[in-house]
Structures are given as C-alpha cells and as structure tokens.
Scaffold this active site. Structure first.
Site, PDB file in Angstrom:
ATOM      1  N   ASP A   1      41.155  27.531  31.003  1.00 59.00           N
ATOM      2  CA  ASP A   1      42.067  26.753  31.859  1.00 59.00           C
ATOM      3  C   ASP A   1      41.314  26.207  33.064  1.00 59.00           C
ATOM      4  O   ASP A   1      40.164  26.566  33.297  1.00 59.00           O
ATOM      5  CB  ASP A   1      43.207  27.667  32.344  1.00 59.00           C
TER       6      ASP A   1
ATOM      7  N   ASP B   1      42.338  26.783  36.172  1.00 57.70           N
ATOM      8  CA  ASP B   1      42.952  27.515  37.281  1.00 57.70           C
ATOM      9  C   ASP B   1      44.121  26.667  37.811  1.00 57.70           C
ATOM     10  O   ASP B   1      44.952  26.231  37.004  1.00 57.70           O
ATOM     11  CB  ASP B   1      41.899  27.869  38.342  1.00 57.70           C
TER      12      ASP B   1
HETATM   13  N1  LIG Z   1      42.380  30.962  36.167  1.00 60.80           N
HETATM   14  C1  LIG Z   1      42.081  32.247  35.998  1.00 60.80           C
HETATM   15  N2  LIG Z   1      42.031  33.079  37.056  1.00 60.80           N
HETATM   16  C2  LIG Z   1      41.715  34.393  36.893  1.00 60.80           C
HETATM   17  N3  LIG Z   1      41.495  34.951  35.710  1.00 60.80           N
HETATM   18  C3  LIG Z   1      41.545  34.164  34.629  1.00 60.80           C
HETATM   19  N4  LIG Z   1      41.334  34.430  33.327  1.00 60.80           N
HETATM   20  C4  LIG Z   1      41.506  33.290  32.642  1.00 60.80           C
HETATM   21  N5  LIG Z   1      41.821  32.263  33.468  1.00 60.80           N
HETATM   22  C5  LIG Z   1      41.844  32.793  34.721  1.00 60.80           C
END
Ligand SMILES: Nc1ncnc2[nH]cnc12
Ligand SMILES: CSC[C@H]1O[C@H](OP(=O)(O)O)[C@H](O)[C@@H]1O
Length: 291
Positions: free
Chosen positions: A213, A215
C-alpha cells in the site's frame, strides 16, 4: 535429538505457511522468554532443512506490540539457525515504490515505544554494533534471489529505510509525511526488534519487504486498510515464496560469512564472574561460546 535447521524463515501478515515445505514436523519450543508466536514448522525446501515461524501466529492472533520477539529468536537459536529470512508486509513512503514491489531494506528507524528488544539486563550489560542492522551478504542473496526467481515484471529495490512504528493503528498523514521528509522508503510494525534480537543472538538477518500500500500520504491512492494489505499480499504470496525458495538454495550452496555471527565478541561489558547465575542461565545459549 532435536532436528536442526540453519535457515529460519519468519512469515509476515498474510504468509502463515510455506506451501513447498516437505518432510514437515511441528516443534513446540519453550524458552526462558515465554512461548514463541506459534509452533515452529521444520521441513525441507528442495531438500534443504529450514524452520518456519509465522510471526503473528498461524491465525494472526498477535498484535505487533504483543509479539514475543525474544522467545521467537531464542527458539530459532535453539534450532541452531544461523540465517533468518524475514518476510514482511510494508507500506510505501515513496512514489517510485509501488504496491507489489519488493524491497530489501538496509536501514531502520525506530518509532516503537513498547518493545522488549534486548536479551541483556538483570546483571549483564552488552551493546551490540547496529550501524548496519541488516546483514549485507544475506540481503545480497535475497536481492539476487528476487532477480533469479523468474517473476515477470518484478520491481526490486535493493536498499531502503524501513520505519518501524508501534501500531496497531496505522499512521496519521502528518506522521506519514514526516517519514517521507526523512527520506524513509517503507513502513511496518515488526522488523526492528526482530533484527536487534537476531544480532544479539548472532544470527544473520535480512528482510524481504513486500509492498502492499501507499500508507496514507498519497493523494491518488486510498489510505491503507487491512483489506488492502491482505489483498495485495495475497497477490504476491506465491512470488514471495518463490523468492524465499530461491534464496534458500543460494544460501545453502554458498553460506556467506556474516559479521552478525560474532556480534557479541566485543559487546559484553560485564565480567563473567559478576553475572548473576540466574541471568547466565537465562541467556546461556547466546553467551556460552564466550565463557
Ligand atoms: N502502511 C503500513 N503501515 C504500517 N504497517 C504496514 N504494513 C503494511 N502496510 C503498512
Ligand atoms: C496487516 S497490516 C499491519 C501489519 O502487517 C505488517 O506485519 P508483518 O511485518 O508481520 O508482515 C505490519 O508490520 C503490521 O504488523
């Protein structure tokens, strides 16, 4: 006689087992630091013995802050593990690092608040060197394995800085942008304490970070949710396992020398006759070679 495995694999969110494992045996190990996250699966990948442990438990029952990092690493040491390949789901903090990309980080920034991340204390003091928290030789093998695993269109980033946050809530936009201003590459909640403890245990450690992703900072992408992480991890799980298998082959054929394997050599300050007996017993596995 307990079966031994020089290569340990720690499974990420969404990677709770290795499908290609053969000759499987589950071992339930006890440690002076409590129970590991789950039973450890011993088995072979292409006839090479490995030990697999799903970090959050096979049913994902442990929060990042609840993970028994010390027990997990102690259990790996009991199995005589010398190299740990850690798989991890991570968010991207950079435009050029996209979901489904793979990153082999070389640095960490600690944003955790509540983690037990040393085996020392209770009468024995040690300070390991941690300037290079990831074993460069194992990281090189992992990066080469990504290239030789025959995955079409894979984007590999051979280095990067992993922010390790406490969680379990994901970051705020202000935090995410702050980490971007620090030039950090990826974000997760688990790898830093694991890497520190592996170093204290003189186990070489490297991470296969699977980007799931953006974030919450990216204006054109939805903010991270568990659904997004797991959906992208599922899309990548087969590839991640291919990479791990390839790395295990390379590691077995050519096990690299690692400075991690002698990390305690000049790290312990306390003279051995001053260490309380109970403490010596608790961390015997790690210090016995220096007595
Ligand atoms: N955006 C994110 N922040 C923290 N841990 C994660 N694990 C996977 N995506 C994450
Ligand atoms: C399921 S999203 C957040 C969760 O995923 C990552 O775990 P892991 O490093 O074990 O793959 C992240 O660190 C969080 O624990």
């Amino acid at each position: 006689m307990m079966a031994k495995a020089p290569i340990g694999i720690i499974g990420s969110s969404g990677l709770y087992k290795m499908d290609a494992l053969q000759n499987i045996r589950e071992v339930n190990l006890q440690t002076p630091f409590g129970d590991p996250s789950d039973t450890i699966t011993l088995g072979t990948l292409n006839n090479i013995p490995v030990a697999f442990l799903p970090r959050h438990g096979r049913n994902h029952t442990l929060l990042p802050s609840e993970l028994p990092f010390r027990a997990n690493i102690h259990a790996m040491k009991q199995l005589e593990v010398e190299y740990i390949i850690s798989a991890s789901a991570v968010g991207s903090l950079q435009t050029g690092v996209k979901p489904l990309d793979m990153v082999v980080p070389d640095q960490f920034i600690d944003r955790t608040k509540n983690r037990a991340s040393t085996f020392f204390g209770d009468g024995i003091v040690a300070h390991i060197a941690f300037g290079d928290p990831i074993c460069p030789n194992l990281a090189g093998i992992l990066a080469d394995a990504i290239m030789s695993a025959n995955i079409p269109d894979i984007n590999l980033h051979r280095r990067g800085t992993y922010i390790c946050m406490e969680g379990p809530a994901f970051s705020t936009k202000a935090e995410s942008n702050l980490y971007r201003s620090w030039d950090a590459t990826i974000i997760g909640m688990t790898n830093l304490p694991e890497a520190k403890l592996a170093r204290e245990a003189e186990i070489s450690y490297a991470t296969l970070a699977l980007v799931t992703d953006y974030d919450c900072w990216h204006p054109d992408h939805d903010s991270v949710t568990v659904d997004i992480v797991l959906a992208n991890l599922q899309r990548n799980a087969v590839n991640a396992q291919k990479v791990i298998q390839e790395a295990v082959k390379q590691l077995d054929a050519n096990p690299p020398v690692s400075e991690s394997h002698s990390a305690l050599k000049n790290a312990i300050l306390t003279s051995f006759d001053k260490i309380p007996t109970a403490t010596k017993e608790k961390i015997w596995l790690f210090i016995k070679k220096y007595l």
